[in-house]
Structures are given as structure tokens and as C-alpha cells.
Design a protein around this motif. Structure first.
Motif, PDB file in Angstrom:
ATOM      1  N   THR A 248       0.824  -1.200   0.000  1.00 17.01           N
ATOM      2  CA  THR A 248       0.000   0.000   0.000  1.00 17.01           C
ATOM      3  C   THR A 248       0.858   1.251   0.000  1.00 17.01           C
ATOM      4  O   THR A 248       0.571   2.223  -0.704  1.00 17.01           O
ATOM      5  N   ASN A 249       1.925   1.237   0.793  1.00 18.15           N
ATOM      6  CA  ASN A 249       2.814   2.396   0.839  1.00 18.15           C
ATOM      7  C   ASN A 249       3.452   2.658  -0.518  1.00 18.15           C
ATOM      8  O   ASN A 249       3.615   3.813  -0.928  1.00 18.15           O
ATOM      9  N   ASN A 250       3.819   1.600  -1.229  1.00 17.38           N
ATOM     10  CA  ASN A 250       4.385   1.780  -2.565  1.00 17.38           C
ATOM     11  C   ASN A 250       3.363   2.412  -3.505  1.00 17.38           C
ATOM     12  O   ASN A 250       3.707   3.282  -4.316  1.00 17.38           O
ATOM     13  N   THR A 251       2.109   1.976  -3.397  1.00 22.45           N
ATOM     14  CA  THR A 251       1.051   2.563  -4.225  1.00 22.45           C
ATOM     15  C   THR A 251       0.856   4.032  -3.902  1.00 22.45           C
ATOM     16  O   THR A 251       0.718   4.873  -4.807  1.00 22.45           O
ATOM     17  N   LEU A 252       0.864   4.362  -2.612  1.00 26.53           N
ATOM     18  CA  LEU A 252       0.696   5.757  -2.206  1.00 26.53           C
ATOM     19  C   LEU A 252       1.867   6.614  -2.666  1.00 26.53           C
ATOM     20  O   LEU A 252       1.681   7.763  -3.087  1.00 26.53           O
ATOM     21  N   ARG A 253       3.080   6.054  -2.604  1.00 24.07           N
ATOM     22  CA  ARG A 253       4.242   6.804  -3.084  1.00 24.07           C
ATOM     23  C   ARG A 253       4.135   7.070  -4.579  1.00 24.07           C
ATOM     24  O   ARG A 253       4.479   8.166  -5.053  1.00 24.07           O
ATOM     25  N   LEU A 254       3.678   6.075  -5.323  1.00 22.07           N
ATOM     26  CA  LEU A 254       3.524   6.248  -6.765  1.00 22.07           C
ATOM     27  C   LEU A 254       2.471   7.311  -7.067  1.00 22.07           C
ATOM     28  O   LEU A 254       2.678   8.180  -7.937  1.00 22.07           O
ATOM     29  N   GLN A 255       1.364   7.274  -6.338  1.00 26.65           N
ATOM     30  CA  GLN A 255       0.322   8.277  -6.552  1.00 26.65           C
ATOM     31  C   GLN A 255       0.814   9.670  -6.156  1.00 26.65           C
ATOM     32  O   GLN A 255       0.487  10.662  -6.824  1.00 26.65           O
ATOM     33  N   ALA A 256       1.599   9.746  -5.076  1.00 26.02           N
ATOM     34  CA  ALA A 256       2.155  11.037  -4.671  1.00 26.02           C
ATOM     35  C   ALA A 256       3.119  11.563  -5.729  1.00 26.02           C
ATOM     36  O   ALA A 256       3.144  12.771  -6.017  1.00 26.02           O
ATOM     37  N   ALA A 257       3.910  10.672  -6.326  1.00 25.55           N
ATOM     38  CA  ALA A 257       4.848  11.089  -7.377  1.00 25.55           C
ATOM     39  C   ALA A 257       4.089  11.619  -8.592  1.00 25.55           C
ATOM     40  O   ALA A 257       4.470  12.639  -9.182  1.00 25.55           O
ATOM     41  N   TYR A 258       2.993  10.931  -8.965  1.00 23.90           N
ATOM     42  CA  TYR A 258       2.159  11.414 -10.074  1.00 23.90           C
ATOM     43  C   TYR A 258       1.590  12.801  -9.763  1.00 23.90           C
ATOM     44  O   TYR A 258       1.554  13.685 -10.628  1.00 23.90           O
ATOM     45  N   SER A 259       1.131  12.986  -8.534  1.00 20.53           N
ATOM     46  CA  SER A 259       0.526  14.265  -8.152  1.00 20.53           C
ATOM     47  C   SER A 259       1.559  15.388  -8.196  1.00 20.53           C
ATOM     48  O   SER A 259       1.272  16.488  -8.688  1.00 20.53           O
ATOM     49  N   ILE A 260       2.751  15.107  -7.661  1.00 15.12           N
ATOM     50  CA  ILE A 260       3.801  16.125  -7.674  1.00 15.12           C
ATOM     51  C   ILE A 260       4.188  16.466  -9.108  1.00 15.12           C
ATOM     52  O   ILE A 260       4.405  17.639  -9.457  1.00 15.12           O
ATOM     53  N   PHE A 261       4.281  15.445  -9.961  1.00 13.87           N
ATOM     54  CA  PHE A 261       4.628  15.680 -11.369  1.00 13.87           C
ATOM     55  C   PHE A 261       3.552  16.534 -12.047  1.00 13.87           C
ATOM     56  O   PHE A 261       3.868  17.454 -12.807  1.00 13.87           O
ATOM     57  N   PHE A 262       2.287  16.236 -11.748  1.00 15.93           N
ATOM     58  CA  PHE A 262       1.195  17.015 -12.335  1.00 15.93           C
ATOM     59  C   PHE A 262       1.267  18.473 -11.873  1.00 15.93           C
ATOM     60  O   PHE A 262       1.113  19.405 -12.681  1.00 15.93           O
ATOM     61  N   LEU A 263       1.484  18.691 -10.581  1.00 18.29           N
ATOM     62  CA  LEU A 263       1.550  20.053 -10.061  1.00 18.29           C
ATOM     63  C   LEU A 263       2.748  20.808 -10.630  1.00 18.29           C
ATOM     64  O   LEU A 263       2.662  22.010 -10.907  1.00 18.29           O
ATOM     65  N   LEU A 264       3.869  20.102 -10.801  1.00 15.08           N
ATOM     66  CA  LEU A 264       5.043  20.735 -11.400  1.00 15.08           C
ATOM     67  C   LEU A 264       4.752  21.152 -12.841  1.00 15.08           C
ATOM     68  O   LEU A 264       5.125  22.258 -13.267  1.00 15.08           O
ATOM     69  N   CYS A 265       4.071  20.265 -13.579  1.00 14.55           N
ATOM     70  CA  CYS A 265       3.705  20.598 -14.965  1.00 14.55           C
ATOM     71  C   CYS A 265       2.749  21.790 -15.000  1.00 14.55           C
ATOM     72  O   CYS A 265       2.867  22.670 -15.874  1.00 14.55           O
ATOM     73  N   ALA A 266       1.810  21.822 -14.034  1.00 16.44           N
ATOM     74  CA  ALA A 266       0.881  22.950 -13.968  1.00 16.44           C
ATOM     75  C   ALA A 266       1.617  24.251 -13.669  1.00 16.44           C
ATOM     76  O   ALA A 266       1.344  25.297 -14.276  1.00 16.44           O
ATOM     77  N   PHE A 267       2.574  24.181 -12.754  1.00 11.31           N
ATOM     78  CA  PHE A 267       3.356  25.370 -12.405  1.00 11.31           C
ATOM     79  C   PHE A 267       4.150  25.872 -13.610  1.00 11.31           C
ATOM     80  O   PHE A 267       4.130  27.071 -13.936  1.00 11.31           O
ATOM     81  N   LEU A 268       4.838  24.957 -14.299  1.00 11.09           N
ATOM     82  CA  LEU A 268       5.635  25.352 -15.469  1.00 11.09           C
ATOM     83  C   LEU A 268       4.735  25.856 -16.593  1.00 11.09           C
ATOM     84  O   LEU A 268       5.097  26.789 -17.318  1.00 11.09           O
ATOM     85  N   GLY A 269       3.576  25.225 -16.760  1.00  6.40           N
ATOM     86  CA  GLY A 269       2.661  25.665 -17.803  1.00  6.40           C
ATOM     87  C   GLY A 269       2.160  27.075 -17.569  1.00  6.40           C
ATOM     88  O   GLY A 269       2.122  27.900 -18.491  1.00  6.40           O
ATOM     89  N   ILE A 270       1.756  27.350 -16.323  1.00  4.43           N
ATOM     90  CA  ILE A 270       1.258  28.692 -15.999  1.00  4.43           C
ATOM     91  C   ILE A 270       2.375  29.723 -16.123  1.00  4.43           C
ATOM     92  O   ILE A 270       2.193  30.808 -16.707  1.00  4.43           O
TER      93      ILE A 270
END
Length: 388
Positions: A248-270
């Protein structure tokens, strides 16, 4: 009717300084096997001697013997249907020896009937403890339930409710599940020691690293001196929890990594969008500043446009998300979910999560807007008009 609203779920127990001992039993072909100690009566005597040694061990505050699936983060679990007259509800089924201090080991909060002066509390065969969430399912009308009776499918076996326990989380990533706690004075010897877990709590004052090493060595000797038992392992519940939640922790880490990547892309896009935007409107900004606009006014315009874009995008996405929520079934309360928890109330849950996402997007958008807005606000009117 009992009702409360909570955002953060309480665990209902404390596993700090709690350990679990698992015993093994020598095979009949093993050189240490003792046929004279294989009877049920001898197995019970030897296991009692082992628990007595643990109880008397310096630094041990409380101990208990539980069924293999009858404690938090256990590898397995049992469920049962429990009835109050014709009303049926399902719960986890936790069994433990009544001679120990099960609730003291895990520090679960329980409420019992106050004993009158001079009254001697006695153990009654068939008494049980229910978590609050199970009580509310079986007694929706409320009122005093301690002393009332419930039963499983076997209507001849009635259980008297001896106390109520605060709701507990079977797993830290799940909501509390109703639990029926069944203390036993008689244990099925045939399941020893494979289904017999000894759990104990150590004092916080001891040096746990040195203490546990010494206790392991001593318990190996104690087990070896008692029939055909031997010490398989002694683990802290911190390690048991880590082992049970590894996937479960591995799944949560993967989801957290996806979220951080998405937010980083949003920041760079804006940031990139408004950077190009400020460059394309350089002459306009220079003319406005030449006519008297202030740097603060230019920055405010950028932030206002950023806010409008985020808000518009968020509102459009809500339409898509609402459709997804309805199609997936999240818009409707589940039968098993306890409605007292906010997570099981679709409308407020959706509103709160959506607002949190909106605020998070704003938190990403404003830093991304700041740099191009500051660059635009520092534009000198003469240079902007000359370049144009």
C-alpha cells in the motif's frame, strides 16, 4: 440518534512499545520433540508458564494472548454476523484470553458499567465488548446497552454486552470497522501455538534496543524449557505495520509522485504561458505605464487574469468530475460505510475535496504568475516603446 462528524479518523489504539511473540512447535521427527508433553493438558500448562514468565519479566507493563487475527495489523481476520433479535449486522471477530489485559496492551478505550460499592465484579461466560460503531448499528434508538444481549447465528449462545470500546482501525488506511471482542477463559488447545499470539507492552523507560535483545534470548530459553514450544520471532508492532502496509505504501508513493509531477507541470505551464504573455504585450504594458499605471497595478492585472483562468478551468472540470463520481458510484453512500464519518457523506465530501483542489491550484498558479508579473512590472516605458 448518535451522530458526529470527523475529518481525521482516530486509530483507537496505541502500538508504541508493543511487541508480538509467535511460538512454534517441534515436529514429531525433531530431536527435541517430547511425546510426554504433547497432550492437550500439558500444552496448556506449558503455554501458561510461558505467559507467566512474560508477565513477570521486568519492564513488561501488560500482556495478552490473542487469536491470530484478533489485533490491529494482523495477517488475517475473521468476520461474523451478529444479531440483536432479528436485526443483523456484520463485524470483525476478535478473540483473546480473558486472563491477560488485552485492552491495556493496545490501549483501547473501553467503557464499562460502574460497580456499586461492595459489589464484586465477576466474569460471566459469554460476555463481550462491542465497538461504538457496532453498538449504533445494533441499537439505533440509543439508550443504555451494557447488560443487553446479542447473539450470532446460534441463537442458543447469547452474549452479554459487558462494555463499549472506541472505534478502531483494522488498517491505518481504512475506516474503522465494527468489532466484536470476545474474551475467552477456555482456549482451543488444538490451535496452539499457531493461532496463539502473545502480545505485550513494554515500559517507555527501558532501553528498548538492549531490552528486546535480552528478552529474545531469555524467551528462547523459557520456550525451550516448556514442552515442544520454541520461539519463532519477537517483533515490534512498528515492524508488523510496515510489513503489512508495504504494498500500500508503494502505491501511495507512486500516486504522490504522479501528483507532484502534475503540479510541477501545472506550475511550469502557468509560468510559461504568462511569460510569453508578458513578452507579447510588452509594448502595451510600456504604454500603460507611460500613461500612469503603477507596477502594483500591472501585477494585480496578471494575478486577476491568472485567478480567472484557474477558476474557469476548475468550474469546467467540476462538470466532468461530477459525471465521473456519479458513474463510478461514489455519489451514493455505501451500505457498509458508517454515515457518521465525513468520508461517507457524498455531498459534503465532494464539496470539501473540490475546494481543497481549487485552493491547491491557486497555490500553484500564483507563484507561477509572480515571476512573469514581476518582470512585466519592472518594464521601463521608454525601453518597451523603443523596442516596439
Amino acid at each position: 440518534m448518535y451522530c458526529y462528524l470527523t475529518v481525521t479518523l482516530k486509530k483507537g489504539y496505541d502500538l508504541t512499545h508493543v511487541y508480538r511473540i509467535q511460538l512454534g512447535e517441534y515436529d514429531t521427527q525433531h530431536s527435541y520433540y517430547d511425546a510426554t508433553a504433547a497432550s492437550d493438558s500439558m500444552k496448556s500448562i506449558h503455554l501458561s508458564r510461558i505467559t507467566d514468565a512474560i508477565e513477570a519479566y521486568p519492564g513488561v507493563e501488560a500482556w495478552t494472548v490473542a487469536n491470530g487475527g484478533s489485533y490491529p495489523f494482523s495477517g488475517g481476520y475473521s468476520t461474523t454476523g451478529i444479531f440483536r433479535d432479528s436485526l443483523q449486522r456484520y463485524s470483525l471477530y476478535y478473540e483473546f484470553w480473558d486472563t491477560g489485559d488485552y485492552f491495556g496492551v493496545f490501549r483501547m478505550t473501553k467503557y464499562e458499567r460502574t460497580v456499586s460499592a461492595g459489589e464484586i465484579p465477576t466474569w460471566e461466560k459469554g460476555q463481550v465488548y462491542l465497538t461504538k460503531d457496532l453498538v449504533h448499528k445494533l441499537f439505533p434508538e440509543g439508550g443504555e446497552v451494557i447488560g443487553e444481549y446479542v447473539h450470532t447465528k446460534d441463537t442458543a449462545q447469547l452474549f452479554r454486552i459487558a462494555g463499549i470500546v472506541e472505534p478502531i482501525q483494522f488498517r491505518s488506511i481504512r475506516q474503522p470497522i465494527p468489532v466484536l471482542f470476545v474474551p475467552r477463559q477456555e482456549w482451543e488447545v488444538g490451535t496452539m501455538p499457531w493461532n496463539t499470539q502473545i502480545c505485550f507492552r513494554l515500559s517507555a523507560e527501558v532501553d528498548h534496543a538492549a531490552f528486546t535483545d535480552q528478552m529474545k534470548a531469555d524467551m528462547k530459553k523459557v520456550a525451550r524449557d516448556n514442552g515442544n514450544f520454541f520461539l519463532m520471532n519477537m517483533m515490534p508492532f512498528s515492524a508488523i505495520r510496515k510489513e503489512m502496509e508495504h504494498g500500500t505504501n508503494n502505491t501511495l508513493r507512486l500516486q504522490a509522485a504522479y501528483s507532484i509531477f502534475f503540479l510541477l507541470c501545472a506550475f511550469l505551464g502557468i509560468a510559461g504561458t504568462f511569460w510569453l504573455y508578458s513578452s507579447a504585450r510588452r509594448s502595451e504594458i510600456g504604454l500603460r505605464m507611460a500613461l500612469g499605471s503603477s507596477s502594483a497595478g500591472i501585477r494585480q492585472q496578471f494575478f486577476t487574469e491568472s485567478w480567472l483562468l484557474i477558476t474557469l478551468g476548475w468550474l469546467v472540470s467540476l462538470i466532468v468530475v461530477i459525471q465521473k463520481v456519479c458513474i463510478s458510484g461514489f455519489a451514493f453512500p455505501t451500505e457498509d460505510g458508517d454515515p457518521v464519518y465525513l468520508q461517507n457523506q457524498p455531498v459534503p465530501h465532494f464539496i470539501i475535496v473540490s475546494l481543497m483542489v481549487y485552493l491547491l491550484l491557486l497555490g500553484i498558479a500564483f507563484p507561477g504568475t509572480w515571476f512573469p508579473a514581476q518582470r512585466a512590472a519592472e518594464t521601463h516605458p521608454a525601453e518597451a516603446l523603443r523596442d516596439e
